[in-house]
Design an enzyme around this catalytic site. Structure first.
Site, short mmCIF file in Angstrom:
data_model
loop_
_atom_site.label_atom_id
_atom_site.label_comp_id
_atom_site.label_asym_id
_atom_site.label_seq_id
_atom_site.Cartn_x
_atom_site.Cartn_y
_atom_site.Cartn_z
N GLU A 1 -4.79 4.50 0.11
CA GLU A 1 -5.09 4.09 -1.29
C GLU A 1 -6.02 4.91 -2.14
O GLU A 1 -5.72 5.85 -2.62
CB GLU A 1 -5.54 2.51 -1.09
CG GLU A 1 -5.40 1.81 -2.48
CD GLU A 1 -5.14 0.39 -2.59
OE1 GLU A 1 -5.11 -0.10 -1.61
OE2 GLU A 1 -5.09 -0.23 -3.57
N GLU B 1 -14.02 -5.37 2.68
CA GLU B 1 -13.25 -5.71 1.56
C GLU B 1 -13.06 -7.21 1.45
O GLU B 1 -13.22 -7.93 0.59
CB GLU B 1 -11.90 -5.32 1.79
CG GLU B 1 -10.88 -5.73 0.81
CD GLU B 1 -9.80 -4.76 0.93
OE1 GLU B 1 -9.18 -4.32 1.99
OE2 GLU B 1 -8.83 -4.74 -0.20
C1 BGC Z 1 -7.86 -2.62 -4.09
C2 BGC Z 1 -8.87 -3.53 -4.65
C3 BGC Z 1 -8.21 -3.73 -6.22
C4 BGC Z 1 -6.94 -4.47 -6.04
C5 BGC Z 1 -6.51 -5.08 -7.12
C6 BGC Z 1 -6.50 -3.47 -3.94
O1 BGC Z 1 -5.49 -2.53 -3.31
O2 BGC Z 1 -8.26 -2.19 -2.65
O3 BGC Z 1 -10.11 -3.42 -4.55
O4 BGC Z 1 -9.20 -4.14 -6.96
O5 BGC Z 1 -6.14 -3.64 -5.22
O6 BGC Z 1 -6.32 -6.37 -7.08
#
Ligand code: BGC
Length: 865
Positions: free
Chosen positions: A478, A746
């Protein structure tokens, strides 16, 4: 003889010291001269009409006038004496500077007594190439036929002859993709992942290097490596978001000692091949290196003289550079021949290995943020990112190696494929910490070990995710510029590092990628366009205001005003009677105990709250910029939405209606000032009830958590704010620390000692969003808070909040004017406060015991309450 009490003696000594300091220092000149976004002597500067900043010596209270002189190519611009206190972001008033121009400048100022300081030491800067017309070079790349792997690394080379001795030489260079450059065998610069991530089809940043000392009379050679990087490499499940093949654009400009000039440019005379020792390199997947290979199969490059539609200008903030080296604290061998090195800290970068090898054997370097219970690497949370580096040895012996175009998020490094008899040593592995090379400006510390660990985790989270753009996480497949995460973390980030140029550059990309109808993609650079999410899109209004308030640089508002307007217009187009009934988004992302990731606070409520907030921020920006047209319009718009919000969602007792009662609904209503004052207090009391019902715990996700302490504090419940911050059990800031966290996670329970790992689909161990609490730690726990009315700490507040859980706390910050600090300690039943107010600023001290606030000038202050 009359005796003086200790405190009087201390006071007297400080007066005497202050008098001497003032007498000694008032003739000292200004120092720390910078241009633009606090750049110190930049090479390859980007702004033709820059701003100037300087700091006044300690001891000066106030500047009453300044005079600036610039000299370039025998031309001088002199501002003359200007009666003004302004000593930061002072606009240049001469002819715009041109590409390559070298400028010297200095400043003189008068202090509060009208006494002149004399000229400062001169500072320099040199312009980069400002216009596409400055480029004679062509985009080049190795020919396709040597390319078999989508992440193949390109090799480029060019030999040239310089007939005379060189006086000075610059390389202007950029890539669509990553480049690394060598000149006569030596690395050019020490930057990584150059040239960073912009919306490449619209804007490409360039770097400038002084290579005078690397050139010689006679034959010279330039060599470059080219990686796919963010340009053509894998991003989420796709690749080639901007193009298929990385390309280089380079111009070497030489001035000989006799004054003549020559240039060497990337063009069809270069040779290229994909057939080199770096077999492949990918941000997510890692790098493969075969030391047995020499680059072969050289062919003439593919050269394109059409520079394309994108703007090509100098990079406006520092690139990624090596920041620190971490040594292993422990080595284990959970499987035969697989050695696991623990760095003791979750970091972002790569491993530099120095290991014994056997000819033709492959050394494999694996990474992980966490270990499984059997001591092997836990890599499930990387999802599809392979994060694996490999090295094939050309001969038996000891090698030293590190990759070029990949990075990993890890605490543990596993080495395998080493000679059987080799005994592992901590010298085998160094953790190389990489991030944007921003100056560290802030520090927070306290008497509480876990609070200090939290500050450390927040700072590591920032370092690991400030890799050219602000990312959500640095390890899985990501690593994108998620807007919501950056938006909530921005104020904290601005305390720890000087991120002004970093955020301004990212906002420029946001402007480039804003959709025609005004929406902001959820990630910037905008490689995903799948959700119009309130609370994420509002990074377009929140970040300009936050960076302005904390830096004092008004240009961040001017540059982004249009983008801010267009976002608010989009909200308006979606609204029905001031509300947003049809809106969706990411909600209050990852709210603990909620059934889904979007949490329980309804989308329309979140939407209306952020619509009102963005309109309010836009009205504020209009006022600062004196945009008469916008001031009233957007203030009225914000007021209308606030009224509609309050009417729809709150009853006369400040209790939520027409929506489930969630902590975040209360938090947003109070944080964004959406309720009339009496209702706000009542809403605060209802929030307290919800927190108590949750047994003193958070039930907030990404949107509510950043503000909850501040909101409780603002509505008279600072004790509860402290209790939340010091809560030990799930969900809370200390809970991950109790499970061993060295970065922000997270989720609060990404890993627990009793239950192990959480859902690997979303389980980053380096995610700064919840680190947004850092702002409250600086601003309230220690008590150093900016004043939005006097941005950049021209005036600020010292408002410490000594909580029961602490004996002391201290924050310091290099403000644009110099060092400010607020420290307090409980000693002998007294509260001791020590405060530093930098030159040319004032502060209002708000005492925690209710003593009347004091407005103070620059200086050091000591109070015993
Ligand atoms: C990210 C988040 C982001 C979110 C959106 C995720 O995959 O890691 O931090 O804000 O998607 O909802």
């Amino acid at each position: 003889m009359a005796t003086l009490s200790n405190s009087k003696i201390t006071a007297l000594i400080s007066i005497i010291t202050a008098v001497f300091a003032a007498a000694r220092l008032s003739a000292e000149p200004a120092h720390s001269l910078t241009v633009g976004e606090n750049s110190s002597e930049p090479l390859g500067f980007d702004t033709a009409v820059p701003t100037f900043s300087w700091k006044l010596p300690v001891g000066i209270k106030r500047q009453t006038a300044y005079r600036i002189q610039t000299t370039s190519e025998a031309k001088t611009w002199d501002s003359g004496w200007v009666n003004s206190e302004q000593s930061v972001f002072v606009p240049y008033g001469g002819q715009p500077f041109m590409s390559r121009q070298r400028v010297e400048w200095r400043v003189d100022f008068r202090d509060e007594n009208g006494k002149g300081s004399g000229w400062s030491q001169p500072a320099h800067f040199e312009m980069g190439l400002l216009s596409t017309n400055d480029w004679k070079a062509q985009w080049i790349r190795p020919p396709d036929e040597t390319n078999s792997n989508p992440d193949a690394v390109g090799n480029l080379r060019h030999g040239f002859i310089l007939p005379h001795a060189v006086e000075s030489a610059r390389i202007y260079v950029t890539a669509r993709g990553f480049f690394e450059l060598r000149l006569n065998g030596g690395r050019v610069g020490n930057d990584h992942f150059a040239n960073g991530w912009t919306s490449y089809n619209k804007h490409v940043d360039t770097l400038t290097y002084d290579v005078t000392s690397q050139l010689r009379v006679g034959t010279n050679s330039l060599e470059a490596l080219l990686g796919t990087g963010w340009y053509a490499g894998r991003l989420m499940s796709g690749r080639n978001k901007y193009g298929v093949h990385p390309e280089l654009l380079l111009q070497l400009e030489v001035t000989y000692k006799d004054g003549t000039r020559e240039s060497v440019s990337s063009d069809r005379d270069w040779e290229g091949t994909y057939d080199g020792p770096v077999l492949s390199s990918s941000i997510y997947d890692g790098e493969s290196f075969d030391a047995r290979k020499e680059a072969t199969n050289w062919r003439p490059v593919v050269a394109n003289p059409n520079l394309g539609p994108e703007r090509i200008t100098p990079k406006p903030f520092p690139p990624v550079r090596e920041q620190a080296l971490m040594s292993p604290t422990n080595i284990t061998e959970p499987q035969p021949g697989h050695f696991v090195f623990d760095l003791g800290q979750n970091i972002v970068g790569w491993a530099r290995i120095k290991v014994p090898v056997e000819k033709d054997q492959t050394v494999t370097v694996h990474f992980a943020e966490m270990l499984n219970s059997d001591g092997t690497l836990y890599t499930k949370n990387y999802r599809s990112a392979k994060s694996t580096d490999t090295y094939v040895a050309a001969r038996t012996g000891t090698i030293e190696w590190e990759p070029h175009f990949t990075f990993h998020g890890f605490r543990y490094v596993e080495l395998s494929g080493l000679p059987k008899e080799a005994k592992p040593s901590t010298k085998w592995v160094s953790g190389v910490v990489l991030h944007s090379d921003l100056p560290r400006i802030g520090k927070f510390e306290s008497s509480h070990a876990k609070l200090n660990q939290l500050q450390s985790n927040i700072t590591w989270g920032q370092q690991g995710n400030f890799v050219d753009i602000p990312t959500d996480c640095p390890q899985r497949d990501e690593r994108l510029g998620w807007t919501g995460d950056a938006e909530v973390f921005c104020p904290t980030a601005m305390f720890n590092y000087d991120c002004l140029g970093f955020f301004k550059s990212w906002l420029r990309t946001m402007r480039d990628d804003q959709l025609l109808d005004g929406r902001i993609p959820p990630v910037i650079p905008g490689v995903l366009v799948d959700n119009d999410s309130p609370g994420w899109m509002d990074s377009a209004t929140i970040i300009p205001l936050e960076t302005y308030v904390r830096s004092g640089d008004v240009s961040v508002l001017a540059e982004n005003y249009d983008m801010m307007q267009r976002l608010v217009w989009w909200y308006r187009s979606q609204s029905v009677d001031g509300l947003l009934p049809n809106i969706k988004g990411y909600g209050d992302w990852l709210q603990p105990y909620a059934k889904n990731r979007e949490g329980e606070t309804p989308f329309p409520l979140i939407g209306a709250a952020f619509y009102a907030h963005s309109a309010q921020l836009l009205a504020q920006a209009a006022a600062v910029l004196k945009r008469e047209d916008g001031m009233k319009l957007y203030a009225d718009e914000a007021a209308t939405v606030k009224r509609a919000f309050a009417r729809q969602y709150f009853d006369a007792n400040g209790k939520l209606q027409n929506a489930p009662e969630t902590q975040t609904a209360y938090v947003l209503a109070i944080a964004f000032d959406l309720l009339p004052p009496d209702l706000k207090l009542k809403a605060g009391a209802n929030l307290v009830r919800l927190v108590k019902e949750a047994d003193g715990h958070l039930r907030t996700g990404f949107l509510g958590t950043p503000f909850i302490a501040r909101v409780l504090d603002d509505t008279g419940h600072s004790d509860l704010a402290y209790d939340l911050l010091f809560q030990e059990s799930y969900p809370s800031w200390f809970y991950p620390i109790n499970q061993g966290a060295t970065t922000m996670w997270e989720r609060w329970n990404s890993f627990t000692l009793d239950k192990g790992f959480g859902d690997a689909g979303m389980n980053s161990f380096n995610h700064y969003a919840y680190g947004a609490i850092g702002q409250w730690m600086y601003e309230r726990v220690a008590g150093l808070a900016p004043d939005p009315e006097h941005p950049g700490y021209k005036h600020f507040f010292v408002r410490p909040l000594p909580g029961n859980q602490l004996d002391s706390a201290r924050a310091e910050l290099q403000t644009p004017y110099g060092l400010a600090s607020s420290a307090w300690a409980k000693r002998n039943r007294k509260l001791i406060m020590d405060i530093v107010v930098p030159p040319n600023t004032t502060a209002t001290i708000e005492f925690p015991n209710g003593r009347k606030p004091e407005l103070v000038a620059a200086g050091s202050y000591h109070f015993e309450l």
